[in-house]
Scaffold this motif. Structure first.
Motif, PDB file in Angstrom:
ATOM      1  N   SER A   1       0.843  -1.194   0.000  1.00 28.74           N
ATOM      2  CA  SER A   1       0.000   0.000   0.000  1.00 28.74           C
ATOM      3  C   SER A   1       0.878   1.243   0.000  1.00 28.74           C
ATOM      4  N   VAL A   2       0.385   2.292  -0.622  1.00 22.21           N
ATOM      5  CA  VAL A   2       1.107   3.561  -0.702  1.00 22.21           C
ATOM      6  C   VAL A   2       0.153   4.690  -0.328  1.00 22.21           C
ATOM      7  N   PHE A   3       0.627   5.616   0.504  1.00 24.02           N
ATOM      8  CA  PHE A   3      -0.162   6.763   0.954  1.00 24.02           C
ATOM      9  C   PHE A   3       0.542   8.054   0.523  1.00 24.02           C
ATOM     10  N   ALA A   4      -0.235   9.060   0.174  1.00 29.60           N
ATOM     11  CA  ALA A   4       0.366  10.329  -0.249  1.00 29.60           C
ATOM     12  C   ALA A   4      -0.613  11.471  -0.017  1.00 29.60           C
ATOM     13  N   THR A   5      -0.061  12.652   0.237  1.00 27.97           N
ATOM     14  CA  THR A   5      -0.873  13.872   0.324  1.00 27.97           C
ATOM     15  C   THR A   5      -0.148  14.983  -0.429  1.00 27.97           C
TER      16      THR A   5
ATOM     17  N   TYR B   1       6.946   9.459 -12.843  1.00 26.54           N
ATOM     18  CA  TYR B   1       6.755  10.195 -11.594  1.00 26.54           C
ATOM     19  C   TYR B   1       5.808   9.376 -10.724  1.00 26.54           C
ATOM     20  N   PRO B   2       6.042   9.300  -9.403  1.00 26.35           N
ATOM     21  CA  PRO B   2       5.207   8.446  -8.548  1.00 26.35           C
ATOM     22  C   PRO B   2       3.718   8.708  -8.745  1.00 26.35           C
ATOM     23  N   VAL B   3       2.972   7.675  -9.071  1.00 28.06           N
ATOM     24  CA  VAL B   3       1.562   7.854  -9.398  1.00 28.06           C
ATOM     25  C   VAL B   3       0.777   8.363  -8.200  1.00 28.06           C
ATOM     26  N   ALA B   4       1.139   7.946  -6.986  1.00 26.74           N
ATOM     27  CA  ALA B   4       0.412   8.402  -5.794  1.00 26.74           C
ATOM     28  C   ALA B   4       0.582   9.906  -5.608  1.00 26.74           C
ATOM     29  N   LEU B   5       1.783  10.428  -5.834  1.00 25.46           N
ATOM     30  CA  LEU B   5       2.012  11.864  -5.693  1.00 25.46           C
ATOM     31  C   LEU B   5       1.311  12.640  -6.801  1.00 25.46           C
ATOM     32  N   ALA B   6       1.338  12.097  -8.007  1.00 24.30           N
ATOM     33  CA  ALA B   6       0.656  12.771  -9.115  1.00 24.30           C
ATOM     34  C   ALA B   6      -0.842  12.859  -8.855  1.00 24.30           C
ATOM     35  N   GLU B   7      -1.427  11.765  -8.351  1.00 23.10           N
ATOM     36  CA  GLU B   7      -2.864  11.771  -8.082  1.00 23.10           C
ATOM     37  C   GLU B   7      -3.204  12.648  -6.883  1.00 23.10           C
ATOM     38  N   ALA B   8      -2.321  12.702  -5.896  1.00 23.53           N
ATOM     39  CA  ALA B   8      -2.558  13.593  -4.753  1.00 23.53           C
ATOM     40  C   ALA B   8      -2.588  15.044  -5.228  1.00 23.53           C
TER      41      ALA B   8
END
Length: 398
Positions: A82-86, A347-354
């Motif tokens: 799991s990956v979390f990002a804000t 580019y990290p997808v979690a950061l892009a989506e955040a």
């Protein structure tokens, strides 16, 4: 309106400048590679020099905690993780708008892989309009726009910790590998210029959020794209120093930093050097940052960094000390990060989506103030609207 015809006249000279800069950069890299080999042979001796003389330096140099020739190929991420990002965005206050207030919007992302679970993609908006929110910072000479940015940093850390810790099981229980990511550095330069009263409102909440992640064993990582840092390159300057003792204040205090004899590869950046040394999927040596601002951090939160060739760029990866000192956790975190870059096509997808969840577009801004205007009219307020200046700027008679 931009006059492209006039602009086109300047383009040839700009392109020639950058062509010359590419050639000069390659020459600096060649000199840096030679200097790196010399430094590697005396690495431990130079580390001791750093420890004894760092308070007399006129630059900040990272401290290598691994051999300078370290090249490690990162492994693939576990199938289940799991990956979390804000990430955050804001609407700045303006005296020309309907009301003098500001809005901070924090995008939250929680992505699960190999677990047959739904992701979380949403945002949390917060409006600040009370006098203590708007005018508090003015007593310290801090502009409202700057204070808004500091508050945003706090919210990003708090919501990241809250989201991740709610999901992950308590320490000691079995859980899938995970990673909490933020966009940018874990080193917050602005702390250094804040008065103590302001620091007490900004720094402790961030440290508490990071501590909650540590207790839950959720590794924290800052992903710095297009880094302009030269902390690692600055360590090479200890080898290039021609003086018996590296007392910069005494020996070179009257010189500009870029004119000092040790600055033979100025203005080379860390990312440029490691771009020639690392293959895609490899990381370089781990470093501990020695920036003065980290004296405000708890020891477990001191920042370590390394450079990783993620395929599309050389990214600077930062982690707190407690992650860096756990070899297995650190390696696992890098693997998850690299997989995120692959899934995000560079580019990290979690950061892009955040970011996509947080960003406030022109239409969102207009709808926010329209909603606010409607509520103010319902409350019986009159003469509600933007200033004539703002209204006039939104249209044109040309």
């Amino acid at each position: 309106m931009l006059d492209l015809a006039k602009l086109a006249e300047q383009i040839p000279s700009i392109s020639q400048h950058f062509k010359n800069e590419v050639t000069a950069s390659r020459q600096r890299v060649e000199r840096a590679e030679f200097l790196l080999k010399q430094t590697q042979a005396k690495q431990q001796e130079l580390i001791e020099i750093h420890q004894n003389w760092h308070n007399r330096f006129i630059f900040s140099a990272g401290i290598p905690v691994e051999p300078l020739d370290t090249r490690i190929t990162l492994s693939a991420a576990p199938y289940r993780h799991s990956v979390f990002a804000t990430d955050g965005s804001q609407i700045a206050p303006s005296h020309h708008e309907i009301a003098y207030c500001y809005l901070i919007n924090i995008g939250r992302i929680m992505l699960h892989y190999g677990q047959n679970l739904y992701p979380l993609l949403d945002s949390i908006p917060e409006v600040y309009y009370k006098p203590e929110d708007i005018y508090l910072s003015k007593q310290w000479g801090i502009k409202v726009e700057e204070w808004m940015g500091y508050r945003r940093t706090v919210l990003e850390a708090q919501l990241l910790s809250e989201m991740a810790c709610r999901w992950v099981k308590p320490p000691g229980a079995h859980y899938e590998p995970n990673l909490a990511m933020i966009d940018g550095s874990l080193i917050y330069w602005f702390f250094d210029s804040l008065p103590n009263e302001a620091k007490e409102l900004i720094l402790p909440p961030i440290q508490n959020a990071w501590e909650e992640l540590r207790k839950a064993n959720i590794p924290l990582m800052g992903y710095v794209s297009a880094s302009r840092s030269n902390e690692a390159v600055n360590f090479l300057r200890l080898q290039a120093c021609p003086h018996d003792t590296p007392n910069c204040v005494m020996n070179c205090g009257e010189l500009m930093d870029e004119k000092t004899p040790c600055h033979v590869i100025h203005p080379l950046r860390d990312a440029a050097l490691w771009g020639y040394l690392l293959e895609p999927g490899q990381r370089g040596p781990l470093w501990r940052s020695s920036l003065r601002i980290l004296n405000l951090y708890e020891e477990a939160q001191w920042v370590y960094f390394c450079y990783v060739n993620v395929g599309t760029e050389i990214a600077r990866i930062e982690v707190p000390a407690w992650v860096a000192e756990d070899t297995e956790l650190f390696s696992q975190s890098l693997s998850l990060m690299l997989t995120q870059v692959s899934k995000g096509y560079g580019y990290p997808v979690a950061l892009a989506e955040a970011h996509n969840q947080a960003v406030i577009r022109g239409g969102d801004r207009a709808r926010f103030f329209a909603l606010l205007e409607g509520q103010m009219l319902k409350a019986g307020l009159r003469n509600v609207g933007t200033s004539y200046k703002e209204a006039r700027k939104r249209g044109s008679i040309a």
